[in-house]
Design an enzyme around this catalytic site. Structure first.
Site, PDB file in Angstrom:
ATOM      1  N   HIS A 102      83.657  19.868  37.417  1.00 12.58           N
ATOM      2  CA  HIS A 102      83.970  20.127  36.439  1.00 12.58           C
ATOM      3  C   HIS A 102      83.300  19.454  34.631  1.00 12.58           C
ATOM      4  CE1 HIS A 102      82.995  16.425  38.600  1.00 12.58           C
ATOM      5  NE2 HIS A 102      83.704  15.010  37.997  1.00 12.58           N
ATOM      6  N   HIS A 104      83.486  16.905  31.716  1.00 10.47           N
ATOM      7  CA  HIS A 104      83.896  15.489  30.824  1.00 10.47           C
ATOM      8  C   HIS A 104      83.811  16.094  29.140  1.00 10.47           C
ATOM      9  CE1 HIS A 104      83.701  12.657  33.959  1.00 10.47           C
ATOM     10  NE2 HIS A 104      82.395  13.180  35.139  1.00 10.47           N
TER      11      HIS A 104
END
Length: 137
Positions: A102, A104
């Site tokens: 992932h 941010h």
């Protein structure tokens, strides 16, 4: 699609866990971080499970990066962010807590209190050159 039954992000992709989705395309999903560093802090993930930066396929990485750029534009335009940090943590020692790749997207504001964990200082030029030599082909 590659999934991991124990992964909370895979459960979000599947619709089995709730999230505040803000962007989605055929390869990625972006949703609000439940522990935001600043207003608008979002996570962008591939729909296919990959544990981290070292295992994600290059085309999946490119798709996440393109979606992160779109989310950054939305934060700049709709939240009046003064800047944006893109951050990926790869490995527990690098603060990765969910082992599904992932990115941010952290909107930054002139007076926000968020500080990254280090303050840049000048490095030793010889050590930098020696390290560069180790990293070159």
């Amino acid at each position: 699609m590659t999934t991991d039954a124990e992964c909370i992000f895979c459960k979000i992709v599947a619709g089995d866990l709730p999230s505040e989705k803000i962007y989605e395309d055929d390869r990625t999903v972006a949703f609000m971080d439940l522990n935001p560093g600043t207003r608008g802090h979002a996570l962008v993930i591939p729909k296919n499970h990959a544990p981290d930066l070292l295992t994600i396929e290059p085309d999946e990485l490119a798709a996440v990066t393109q979606s992160a750029q779109q989310v950054a534009r939305l934060a700049k335009e709709r939240l009046d962010a003064d800047g944006i940090n893109l951050l990926n943590c790869c490995g527990a020692e690098a603060w990765q807590t969910v082992f599904h790749f992932h990115m941010h997207v952290v909107p930054r504001y002139t007076d926000d209190p968020l500080q990254l964990p280090w303050i840049p200082e000048a490095g030793d030029p010889d050590e930098i050159a020696a390290t560069a030599a180790l990293l070159r082909d």
